[in-house]
Design a protein around this motif. Structure first.
Motif, PDB file in Angstrom:
ATOM      1  N   ILE A 124      58.471  44.626  -0.174  1.00 51.21           N
ATOM      2  CA  ILE A 124      57.144  45.253  -0.343  1.00 51.21           C
ATOM      3  C   ILE A 124      56.218  44.315  -1.115  1.00 51.21           C
TER       4      ILE A 124
ATOM      5  N   HIS B 209      62.497  55.923 -14.757  1.00 55.37           N
ATOM      6  CA  HIS B 209      63.201  56.768 -13.785  1.00 55.37           C
ATOM      7  C   HIS B 209      63.732  57.994 -14.519  1.00 55.37           C
TER       8      HIS B 209
ATOM      9  N   SER C  56      59.205  55.665  -6.652  1.00 57.52           N
ATOM     10  CA  SER C  56      59.600  56.582  -5.572  1.00 57.52           C
ATOM     11  C   SER C  56      60.907  56.144  -4.917  1.00 57.52           C
ATOM     12  N   ASP C  57      61.212  54.829  -5.007  1.00 57.33           N
ATOM     13  CA  ASP C  57      62.393  54.297  -4.341  1.00 57.33           C
ATOM     14  C   ASP C  57      63.645  54.368  -5.223  1.00 57.33           C
TER      15      ASP C  57
ATOM     16  N   TYR D 194      55.653  52.517  -5.508  1.00 64.86           N
ATOM     17  CA  TYR D 194      56.776  52.396  -4.573  1.00 64.86           C
ATOM     18  C   TYR D 194      58.092  52.317  -5.342  1.00 64.86           C
ATOM     19  N   ILE D 195      58.120  51.531  -6.426  1.00 61.85           N
ATOM     20  CA  ILE D 195      59.356  51.366  -7.205  1.00 61.85           C
ATOM     21  C   ILE D 195      59.869  52.719  -7.687  1.00 61.85           C
TER      22      ILE D 195
ATOM     23  N   ASP E 102      66.711  55.597  -6.949  1.00 57.27           N
ATOM     24  CA  ASP E 102      67.546  56.776  -6.730  1.00 57.27           C
ATOM     25  C   ASP E 102      68.814  56.744  -7.587  1.00 57.27           C
TER      26      ASP E 102
ATOM     27  N   ARG F 284      64.669  46.002  -1.515  1.00 53.29           N
ATOM     28  CA  ARG F 284      63.564  46.708  -0.842  1.00 53.29           C
ATOM     29  C   ARG F 284      62.230  46.420  -1.522  1.00 53.29           C
ATOM     30  N   VAL F 285      62.244  46.414  -2.861  1.00 50.54           N
ATOM     31  CA  VAL F 285      61.005  46.166  -3.600  1.00 50.54           C
ATOM     32  C   VAL F 285      60.480  44.755  -3.340  1.00 50.54           C
TER      33      VAL F 285
ATOM     34  N   HIS G 175      67.884  48.507  -4.309  1.00 48.97           N
ATOM     35  CA  HIS G 175      66.498  48.852  -4.669  1.00 48.97           C
ATOM     36  C   HIS G 175      65.658  47.584  -4.849  1.00 48.97           C
TER      37      HIS G 175
ATOM     38  N   ARG H 108      73.136  50.450  -6.401  1.00 42.07           N
ATOM     39  CA  ARG H 108      71.847  51.049  -6.015  1.00 42.07           C
ATOM     40  C   ARG H 108      70.680  50.203  -6.535  1.00 42.07           C
TER      41      ARG H 108
END
Length: 540
Positions: free
Chosen positions: A94, A188, A74-75, A71-72, A77, A90-91, A87, A83
């Motif tokens: 999850i 990344h 893919s998330d 997930y990390i 950006d 959100r992590v 990020h 950002r």
């Protein structure tokens, strides 16, 4: 001058003694070897089972971390502070959902490399006493050289290796507890961003290890790749300043070894775990010896008793060394081998002739007697069903099939119990109770007519379903309930109205380690059925 009888007696005695001595030595040696072989096999099976359970647990931890990592990555950006902070938020959401479902997690963290951002450091969550995770102040890693793998190992080692890694146990600086840590580097677009990892406590791992026991004082423990003990059921490794080491004998390449620890000789076996650790199972040699020595003593006593018997027989019959006696010896050897379909055809009028006739009668009676004993041993006199001894013997056969490597064993156990036997005995007498049991046995046998049925207690019956009955087990169970209900509605005599509690358990090779597990589960379901029926009657 000694007589021929004396000479033959002495000769037979010497031969018997020599044979018994050789047989005793061989038998005791064989029992000893079997004892150690059995201990080795038991150690191996316990270790393999423990290895499987621990690997499954560690794999579940790795899967949780890898799910978050996926997930990390893919998330992600971008690497600017705004950002990254969004990020992280959100992590963290999850992570709360995933980590709350992962056994043994003590902390989890996501740390950003200072080379990527000095303002956004990451997060660190710690499990509270209520089982919930709460944010904790993160360690300031900007003061460390993150290229030095001797510091901040949870961060620097995965960064250096560039791949997921289990770290040796360490004491957390902030929590002061010894933990195991699994960490995975985050990238990344090919650039190292940081590390996500979790720290697990010892509880789940300890539970798996504590369940492994053998003999009176056998136990299991875990060590790391350096030989340091990670968990031991008999020492609190988490409170020791210096990590204890495994005995030297367990550090070699041979996984089945003998070694000495605290002056006691032990037999041990180890297997590697998927995360690089080792699971060790050990037992004191004296406990292994105690088992086979008991059997060896029994063998020796048996041989002594047989020796005394054979010497006596030699003295009695040595004066009659004749052809008919040799035939008699031949017949006796056949009987000793289990062949009772033989008869001595000597019809002389002397003592040997009388002995031959007696022998023939003995063999005939023994054959009948053995047949009667078998019938008595495995038959229930009241119902003509097989009894509890026959049930145990049958289950032994299933145990043997279960232990076969390629076994496709499929069976179900149905347990039955009469609900009203005591009432019938009290109101109508035990003779009517016997009829009640006979009617019960008849219904069970007529319903499960392709399966063995056993009476294992006063009013307890068991059927073992295989083949056709196993395939139709649910339909047969309904048919059985209908048959019972029919007797209650049509039978004129109260003792012929049967009310039977029943429970059926199906063997599951993934969960049942022994056939007894299936039988116990069937018995439990039967009692649940009994109480549910009684509850319904009470409500009415």
């Amino acid at each position: 001058m000694r007589s021929i009888r004396t000479k033959i007696t002495l000769l037979c005695t010497c031969m018997i003694v020599a044979t018994m001595v050789v047989a005793s030595v061989y038998g005791i040696s064989a029992v000893r070897d079997m004892g150690y072989a059995s201990a080795n096999e038991t150690l191996k099976r316990l270790c393999e089972t423990g290895e499987k359970n621990l690997d499954n647990y560690f794999s579940s931890v790795e899967q949780s971390v890898e799910m978050v990592e996926a997930y990390i990555e893919s998330d992600l950006d971008g690497a600017d502070d705004a950002r990254l902070q969004a990020h992280l938020d959100r992590v963290s959401e999850i992570c709360k959902r995933i980590m709350s479902k992962t056994d043994g997690v003590m902390t989890y963290y996501y740390r950003i490399d200072p080379a990527v951002s000095t303002n956004v450091g990451g997060f660190w969550y710690v499990r509270g006493e209520d089982g919930e995770f709460y944010p904790h102040e993160v360690t300031d890693i900007t003061q460390y050289d993150t290229s030095d793998t001797s510091k901040l190992v949870w961060f620097t080692v995965p960064k250096e290796n560039g791949k997921p890694v289990w770290l040796p146990p360490y004491i957390t600086d902030n929590l002061g507890a010894r933990v195991l840590s699994f960490n995975i580097p985050i990238y990344h677009e090919g650039t190292f961003v940081g590390v996500f990892g979790i720290e697990i406590d010892y509880s789940t791992m300890a539970e798996q290890v504590d369940n492994i026991s053998l003999y009176d004082s056998g136990y299991a423990f875990i060590n790391d790749t350096e030989g340091g003990i990670i968990y031991h059921p008999r020492m609190d490794v988490t409170t020791m300043e210096e990590q204890p080491k495994v005995p030297d004998g367990l550090l070699g390449e041979d996984n089945l070894v003998r070694y000495t620890y605290d002056g006691a000789e032990k037999l041990g076996i180890w297997l590697p775990l998927e995360n690089g650790m080792r699971l060790n199972v050990c037992v004191p040699v004296k406990e292994v010896d105690a088992g086979w020595k008991t059997w060896a003593n029994n063998v020796a006593l048996t041989f002594l008793a047989m020796l005394a018997l054979f010497i006596f027989l030699a003295m009695v019959f040595s004066g009659r060394i004749t052809g008919p006696l040799r035939k008699l010896t031949g017949m006796a050897e056949r009987v000793d081998g289990g062949d009772y379909d033989c008869q001595l055809d000597y019809a002389g009028k002397d003592e040997v002739g009388v002995l031959a006739k007696t022998f023939n009668r003995l063999v005939a009676n023994l054959k009948v007697y053995i047949g009667d004993l078998n019938d008595l041993a495995y038959a229930d006199a009241l119902t003509s069903l097989r009894n509890k001894g026959a049930f145990n013997y049958y289950m032994e056969g299933l145990r043997a099939q279960m232990s076969e490597p390629e076994s496709n064993l499929a069976f179900a156990v149905v347990a039955f119990d009469c609900n009203n036997l005591k009432v019938i005995n009290d109101e109508f007498g035990h003779d009517k109770g016997d009829i009640h049991l006979q009617v019960t046995a008849q219904i069970i046998c007529e319903t499960f007519d392709h399966s063995p049925v056993f009476r294992v207690g006063g009013d307890e019956f068991v059927a073992v379903l295989q083949g056709e009955d196993y395939e139709n087990r649910d339909a047969l169970l309904r048919a059985f309930d209908e048959a019972c209900a029919k007797t209650r509605s049509t039978a004129e005599d109260a003792w012929k109205k049967v009310d039977i509690a029943r429970g059926m358990a199906v063997y599951d090779p993934g969960e049942d380690n022994a056939v007894d597990d299936v039988a116990r589960r069937a018995d439990k379901l039967m009692y649940e059925n009994k109480w549910s029926v009684k509850g319904m009657k009470t409500e009415r």
